[in-house]
Write a protein that holds these residues in place. Structure first.
Motif, PDB file in Angstrom:
ATOM      1  N   ALA A   1       1.235  18.820  -3.740  1.00 30.09           N
ATOM      2  CA  ALA A   1       0.958  19.297  -5.096  1.00 30.09           C
ATOM      3  C   ALA A   1       0.980  17.997  -6.161  1.00 30.09           C
ATOM      4  CB  ALA A   1       1.947  20.220  -5.650  1.00 30.09           C
ATOM      5  N   ASP A   2       1.492  16.734  -5.583  1.00 26.80           N
ATOM      6  CA  ASP A   2       1.510  15.810  -6.351  1.00 26.80           C
ATOM      7  C   ASP A   2       0.286  14.695  -6.238  1.00 26.80           C
ATOM      8  OD1 ASP A   2       3.926  16.303  -7.485  1.00 26.80           O
ATOM      9  OD2 ASP A   2       4.886  15.743  -6.104  1.00 26.80           O
ATOM     10  N   GLY A   3      -0.581  15.249  -5.184  1.00 23.43           N
ATOM     11  CA  GLY A   3      -1.838  14.234  -4.758  1.00 23.43           C
ATOM     12  C   GLY A   3      -1.475  13.571  -3.329  1.00 23.43           C
ATOM     13  N   ILE A   4      -1.901  12.553  -3.129  1.00 16.56           N
ATOM     14  CA  ILE A   4      -1.560  11.765  -1.918  1.00 16.56           C
ATOM     15  C   ILE A   4      -0.336  11.053  -2.175  1.00 16.56           C
ATOM     16  CG2 ILE A   4      -2.508   9.885  -0.348  1.00 16.56           C
ATOM     17  CD1 ILE A   4      -4.054  12.417  -0.232  1.00 16.56           C
ATOM     18  N   VAL A   5       0.617  11.409  -1.150  1.00 18.60           N
ATOM     19  CA  VAL A   5       1.711  10.824  -1.113  1.00 18.60           C
ATOM     20  C   VAL A   5       2.216  10.291   0.175  1.00 18.60           C
ATOM     21  CG1 VAL A   5       2.706  12.284  -2.890  1.00 18.60           C
ATOM     22  CG2 VAL A   5       2.997  13.050  -0.700  1.00 18.60           C
ATOM     23  N   ARG A   6       3.082   9.013   0.119  1.00 16.49           N
ATOM     24  CA  ARG A   6       3.535   8.444   1.246  1.00 16.49           C
ATOM     25  C   ARG A   6       5.063   8.441   1.246  1.00 16.49           C
ATOM     26  NH1 ARG A   6       0.756   2.628   1.695  1.00 16.49           N
ATOM     27  NH2 ARG A   6       1.929   2.100  -0.115  1.00 16.49           N
ATOM     28  N   LEU A   7       5.443   8.284   2.651  1.00 12.65           N
ATOM     29  CA  LEU A   7       6.927   8.065   2.873  1.00 12.65           C
ATOM     30  C   LEU A   7       7.206   7.182   3.851  1.00 12.65           C
ATOM     31  CD1 LEU A   7       9.927   9.294   2.619  1.00 12.65           C
ATOM     32  CD2 LEU A   7       9.406  10.867   4.552  1.00 12.65           C
ATOM     33  N   SER A   8       7.775   5.907   3.453  1.00 12.68           N
ATOM     34  CA  SER A   8       8.011   4.888   4.357  1.00 12.68           C
ATOM     35  C   SER A   8       9.377   5.147   4.791  1.00 12.68           C
ATOM     36  CB  SER A   8       7.902   3.643   3.609  1.00 12.68           C
ATOM     37  OG  SER A   8       6.540   3.368   3.216  1.00 12.68           O
ATOM     38  N   PRO A   9       9.678   4.638   6.059  1.00  9.99           N
ATOM     39  CA  PRO A   9      11.040   4.714   6.867  1.00  9.99           C
ATOM     40  C   PRO A   9      12.273   4.247   5.848  1.00  9.99           C
ATOM     41  CG  PRO A   9       9.446   3.889   8.324  1.00  9.99           C
ATOM     42  CD  PRO A   9       8.702   3.947   6.953  1.00  9.99           C
ATOM     43  N   GLY A  10      13.093   5.082   5.568  1.00 14.57           N
ATOM     44  CA  GLY A  10      14.249   4.583   4.839  1.00 14.57           C
ATOM     45  C   GLY A  10      14.204   4.803   3.104  1.00 14.57           C
ATOM     46  N   GLU A  11      13.038   5.386   2.917  1.00 12.19           N
ATOM     47  CA  GLU A  11      12.697   5.615   1.524  1.00 12.19           C
ATOM     48  C   GLU A  11      12.291   6.866   1.122  1.00 12.19           C
ATOM     49  OE1 GLU A  11       9.521   2.708   0.243  1.00 12.19           O
ATOM     50  OE2 GLU A  11      10.465   1.057   1.364  1.00 12.19           O
ATOM     51  N   GLN A  12      11.851   7.239  -0.340  1.00 15.06           N
ATOM     52  CA  GLN A  12      11.551   8.441  -0.763  1.00 15.06           C
ATOM     53  C   GLN A  12      10.044   8.762  -0.968  1.00 15.06           C
ATOM     54  OE1 GLN A  12      13.875  11.153  -1.265  1.00 15.06           O
ATOM     55  NE2 GLN A  12      15.134   9.327  -0.384  1.00 15.06           N
ATOM     56  N   TRP A  13       9.429   9.579  -0.950  1.00 10.26           N
ATOM     57  CA  TRP A  13       8.303   9.922  -1.201  1.00 10.26           C
ATOM     58  C   TRP A  13       7.822   9.316  -2.396  1.00 10.26           C
ATOM     59  CZ3 TRP A  13       5.096  12.015   2.306  1.00 10.26           C
ATOM     60  CH2 TRP A  13       5.648  12.788   3.367  1.00 10.26           C
ATOM     61  N   GLN A  14       6.607   8.623  -2.197  1.00 13.53           N
ATOM     62  CA  GLN A  14       6.012   7.772  -3.458  1.00 13.53           C
ATOM     63  C   GLN A  14       4.614   8.176  -3.683  1.00 13.53           C
ATOM     64  OE1 GLN A  14       7.233   5.482  -5.362  1.00 13.53           O
ATOM     65  NE2 GLN A  14       9.203   5.840  -4.139  1.00 13.53           N
ATOM     66  N   THR A  15       3.870   8.562  -4.896  1.00 11.52           N
ATOM     67  CA  THR A  15       2.894   8.915  -5.128  1.00 11.52           C
ATOM     68  C   THR A  15       1.857   7.790  -4.996  1.00 11.52           C
ATOM     69  OG1 THR A  15       3.331  11.055  -6.683  1.00 11.52           O
ATOM     70  CG2 THR A  15       1.160  10.197  -6.856  1.00 11.52           C
ATOM     71  N   VAL A  16       0.682   7.943  -4.259  1.00 11.29           N
ATOM     72  CA  VAL A  16      -0.326   6.900  -4.042  1.00 11.29           C
ATOM     73  C   VAL A  16      -1.446   7.026  -4.986  1.00 11.29           C
ATOM     74  CG1 VAL A  16      -2.223   5.932  -2.539  1.00 11.29           C
ATOM     75  CG2 VAL A  16       0.062   6.551  -1.628  1.00 11.29           C
ATOM     76  N   VAL A  17      -2.067   8.398  -5.043  1.00 15.76           N
ATOM     77  CA  VAL A  17      -2.926   8.672  -6.078  1.00 15.76           C
ATOM     78  C   VAL A  17      -2.947  10.038  -6.526  1.00 15.76           C
ATOM     79  CG1 VAL A  17      -4.684   6.833  -5.500  1.00 15.76           C
ATOM     80  CG2 VAL A  17      -4.768   9.181  -4.425  1.00 15.76           C
ATOM     81  N   LYS A  18      -3.334  10.408  -7.631  1.00 16.14           N
ATOM     82  CA  LYS A  18      -3.175  11.930  -8.181  1.00 16.14           C
ATOM     83  C   LYS A  18      -4.178  12.929  -7.370  1.00 16.14           C
ATOM     84  CE  LYS A  18       0.476  11.885 -10.734  1.00 16.14           C
ATOM     85  NZ  LYS A  18       1.752  12.638 -10.598  1.00 16.14           N
ATOM     86  N   GLU A  19      -5.636  12.232  -7.277  1.00 10.58           N
ATOM     87  CA  GLU A  19      -6.623  12.854  -6.808  1.00 10.58           C
ATOM     88  C   GLU A  19      -6.803  12.374  -5.340  1.00 10.58           C
ATOM     89  OE1 GLU A  19      -9.883  13.179  -9.317  1.00 10.58           O
ATOM     90  OE2 GLU A  19      -8.516  14.130 -11.019  1.00 10.58           O
ATOM     91  N   GLY A  20      -7.032  13.390  -4.405  1.00  9.93           N
ATOM     92  CA  GLY A  20      -7.268  12.770  -3.050  1.00  9.93           C
ATOM     93  C   GLY A  20      -6.785  13.888  -2.131  1.00  9.93           C
ATOM     94  N   THR A  21      -7.488  13.980  -1.002  1.00  7.57           N
ATOM     95  CA  THR A  21      -7.318  15.006   0.187  1.00  7.57           C
ATOM     96  C   THR A  21      -7.384  14.385   1.434  1.00  7.57           C
ATOM     97  OG1 THR A  21      -9.606  15.740   0.236  1.00  7.57           O
ATOM     98  CG2 THR A  21      -8.076  16.865  -1.413  1.00  7.57           C
ATOM     99  N   ALA A  22      -7.210  15.338   2.579  1.00  5.42           N
ATOM    100  CA  ALA A  22      -7.415  15.029   3.824  1.00  5.42           C
ATOM    101  C   ALA A  22      -6.907  13.499   4.489  1.00  5.42           C
ATOM    102  CB  ALA A  22      -8.794  15.065   4.084  1.00  5.42           C
ATOM    103  N   PRO A  23      -5.448  13.153   4.310  1.00  2.00           N
ATOM    104  CA  PRO A  23      -5.113  11.870   4.761  1.00  2.00           C
ATOM    105  C   PRO A  23      -5.096  11.909   6.176  1.00  2.00           C
ATOM    106  CG  PRO A  23      -3.244  13.385   4.073  1.00  2.00           C
ATOM    107  CD  PRO A  23      -4.471  14.076   3.774  1.00  2.00           C
ATOM    108  N   VAL A  24      -5.575  10.681   6.924  1.00  2.00           N
ATOM    109  CA  VAL A  24      -5.558  10.645   8.305  1.00  2.00           C
ATOM    110  C   VAL A  24      -5.185   8.922   8.551  1.00  2.00           C
ATOM    111  CG1 VAL A  24      -7.232  12.429   8.844  1.00  2.00           C
ATOM    112  CG2 VAL A  24      -8.083   9.901   8.415  1.00  2.00           C
ATOM    113  N   TYR A  25      -4.657   8.950   9.707  1.00  2.00           N
ATOM    114  CA  TYR A  25      -4.601   7.609  10.312  1.00  2.00           C
ATOM    115  C   TYR A  25      -5.682   7.603  11.549  1.00  2.00           C
ATOM    116  CZ  TYR A  25      -0.017   5.970   8.776  1.00  2.00           C
ATOM    117  OH  TYR A  25       0.844   5.331   7.625  1.00  2.00           O
ATOM    118  N   PRO A  26      -5.996   6.578  12.148  1.00  2.00           N
ATOM    119  CA  PRO A  26      -6.884   6.487  13.160  1.00  2.00           C
ATOM    120  C   PRO A  26      -6.536   7.388  14.399  1.00  2.00           C
ATOM    121  CG  PRO A  26      -6.421   4.306  12.636  1.00  2.00           C
ATOM    122  CD  PRO A  26      -5.522   5.166  11.790  1.00  2.00           C
ATOM    123  N   GLY A  27      -7.555   8.069  14.868  1.00  2.00           N
ATOM    124  CA  GLY A  27      -7.263   9.127  15.959  1.00  2.00           C
ATOM    125  C   GLY A  27      -7.777  10.422  15.823  1.00  2.00           C
TER     126      GLY A  27
END
Length: 596
Positions: free
Chosen positions: A570-596
């Motif tokens: 609901a907050d857009g594209i967010v990221r959770l690094s080891p040992g940290e809290q969720w952080q918003t990357v961008v407000k508008e975005g969908t379908a995050p992927v890593y290679p594979g």
């Protein structure tokens, strides 16, 4: 030193076990409380003139102890039970410790016989290969006792084979590990390693257990697509009791004569399997493995960090970027190592907005990407390089609505591209050789019900995760990928699908998150949405899952577990690094992927 440090705790535990009632009503057998893994639990032998219910209780408690070969538990047995009981044959895991109660038959029990029924709710079964499988339903098994003629003591002479434990005792006594084998070139392209998860007893000489389990070969489910470099019949040298790394974290493994004539290259593959497996069990405990033959002569030595370690993880490679679809429907990327936190369009046609996209997949070498058009009807493949042309779609779906068309694609370790067409008139799971070949329909098990809503292929190329929807509910399954080639071409099949989240009513998103682990978004019946980690065998992971996040629609994890978890919420594209809290990357975005 550990034993000395826990003498006081051990004494308290023993005192508790020794307080056996000699009269009164039947009581449930209490499950041993979860304990620190360093605490050892010792069983007590049968008390003199113990009553039948005390014998059953004492036996069940002995099953939760750390006896190497259940020596104390065997003291509760007699006759055929003593001769034939095989505790290593299987383990039944119940939600709670098994409850014994007197079986009512309508006949008065004989003076020298007594019968109980063990009952409980089944959670899982661990077979003789130590492979875990979730189960359900009621557990009911008889236990028969008799008086021994010479001593007049009650003993068990009939009982179910294997072990039966409550879940808390199982989680205290057993630990999940990954055994490592090689995939065949016919199945996955270039030979790589594949993880084979099993459970070993965590207190009873675990290092030796891990090595013995590895030498026995892959479990039955994985065996058709995996191979071991150890010659058939290879085992530890006779008389080997305990394997322990020295103070330099070096482990010497003496093998029988079956391994005496292996080549140096094959020996190094064998050592690589051992090193990867032992490092999974104890990450900082073994840094070098030496294999010895039956005469004690050195066969080979392999240390971590060597440039030519055979079978290095394809799964352990870090991705250079995280990818997602931005608010303008272009494919963009972001590096966690780059101080710049603004996503940039990928090089090539998919980053220029020539075709609006709703999802994408990036090849494992990050040289190409596949994109699904915004309406889900077309699939494009384009190089991630400046000047790369978009070209014609490699696949089209004729589904009537966007939800009935193409899923997010996925690249396997061979460089082939997987995608599902959800057209109700012709639902199909498809694979495109090298991402550009003629779409080949993948064979699925006969009678498979449900439509494929998501597909993710593991880096090893021999396992695939599928979300199947049926009657409005979605469940997560793992299948084995098998390829057969003949004069008429190649046949690709997904076989032996197994559910890995039976307790979740609705799975909305998932991603591989390690060698044998996935991150899953779903909810339990009557519950709220949650995100958790699950193993590919359906067993729970220790500890809590990722911290709570609102309105998760998609999730992406790297198979390198040190990289951040990325989600569309609901907050857009967010990221959770080891040992940290969720952080918003961008407000508008969908379908995050890593290679594979």
């Amino acid at each position: 030193m550990r034993a000395t440090a826990y003498v006081g705790i051990g004494a308290v535990l023993l005192a508790g076990c020794a307080s056996m009632p000699d009269s009164g009503d039947m009581r449930d057998v209490e499950s041993t409380p979860r304990q620190d893994s360093k605490v050892r639990v010792f069983a007590l032998p049968p008390a003199e003139d113990a009553e039948p219910q005390e014998i059953v209780q004492g036996f069940l408690e002995a099953l939760t102890s750390d006896d190497l070969d259940y020596e104390t538990a065997r003291k509760y047995l007699t006759g055929d039970a003593l001769e034939t009981w095989d505790p290593g044959g299987s383990t039944t895991v119940l939600a709670e410790a098994p409850t014994p109660y007197t079986q009512v038959t309508g006949d008065r029990p004989k003076a020298d016989e007594y019968r109980f029924q063990l009952s409980g709710k089944k959670v899982a079964r661990v077979d003789g290969q130590h492979a875990y499988t979730p189960t359900s339903g009621e557990y009911r098994r008889p236990v028969h006792l008799t008086r021994v003629k010479d001593t007049r003591q009650w003993r068990i002479d009939e009982l179910p084979q294997g072990l039966v434990l409550g879940r808390s005792d199982f989680e205290r006594n057993y630990r999940a590990i990954n055994k490592y084998y090689f995939t065949s070139a016919a199945q996955s392209g270039e030979p790589g390693t594949v993880a084979d998860p099993v459970y070993v007893r965590s207190q009873a000489d675990p290092v030796t257990q891990v090595v013995r389990d590895l030498l026995k070969g892959p479990t039955s489910w994985l065996n058709p697509v995996a191979r071991t470099s150890f010659p058939s019949g290879t085992a530890l040298q006779k008389g080997t009791r305990a394997l322990t790394p020295d103070d330099q974290n070096r482990l010497v493994v003496p093998l029988n004569k079956k391994a005496d004539r292996v080549s140096t290259s094959r020996c190094r593959e064998m050592a690589a399997q051992l090193l990867l497996t032992l490092q999974d069990y104890m990450p900082t405990g073994v840094t070098e493995v030496e294999l010895q033959g039956s005469t004690g002569a050195q066969l080979c030595v392999l240390a971590e960090g060597e440039a030519d370690v055979p079978g290095s993880h394809g799964v352990g490679k870090s991705a250079a970027y995280e990818y997602f679809i931005d608010g303008e429907h272009k494919l963009v990327r972001l590096s966690e190592r780059d101080p710049v936190t603004t996503p940039t369009p990928v090089p090539g046609a998919l980053g220029k907005g020539e075709k609006q996209l709703r999802s994408a997949a990036v090849s494992r070498d990050e040289g190409r990407a596949a994109g699904v058009s915004a309406d889900g009807s077309e699939l494009y493949v384009s190089p991630l390089a400046e000047g790369g042309a978009l070209g014609d779609p490699v696949l089209r779906s004729a589904g009537a609505t966007a939800k009935d068309r193409l899923t997010t694609p996925s690249w396997d370790g061979r460089g082939d591209l997987w995608v599902a067409d959800r057209d109700p008139r012709k639902p199909r799971l498809l694979v495109l050789a090298d991402g550009m070949g003629e779409p080949l329909e993948v064979r699925t098990p006969a009678g498979l019900s449900g439509r494929v809503e998501a597909v993710r292929v593991a880096a090893d190329g021999v396992r695939v995760a599928l979300i199947l929807e049926e009657d409005g509910k979605r469940a997560l399954y793992i299948g084995r990928i098998e390829r057969d080639a003949d004069a008429e071409g190649t046949t690709v099949s997904v076989v032996e699908l197994r559910s890995v989240t039976p307790e979740l009513e609705d799975v909305t998103a998932m991603s591989w998150a390690g060698d044998s682990q996935l991150v899953v978004v779903g909810r339990e019946p009557g519950g709220v949405q949650q995100m958790r980690y699950v193993r590919v065998d359906g067993s729970p992971t220790p500890g809590s899952g990722p911290s709570a996040l609102t309105g998760v629609e998609e999730v992406a994890a790297s198979e390198d577990e040190s990289q951040p978890l990325v989600a569309h919420s609901a907050d857009g594209i967010v990221r959770l690094s080891p040992g940290e809290q969720w952080q918003t990357v961008v407000k508008e975005g969908t379908a995050p992927v890593y290679p594979g």
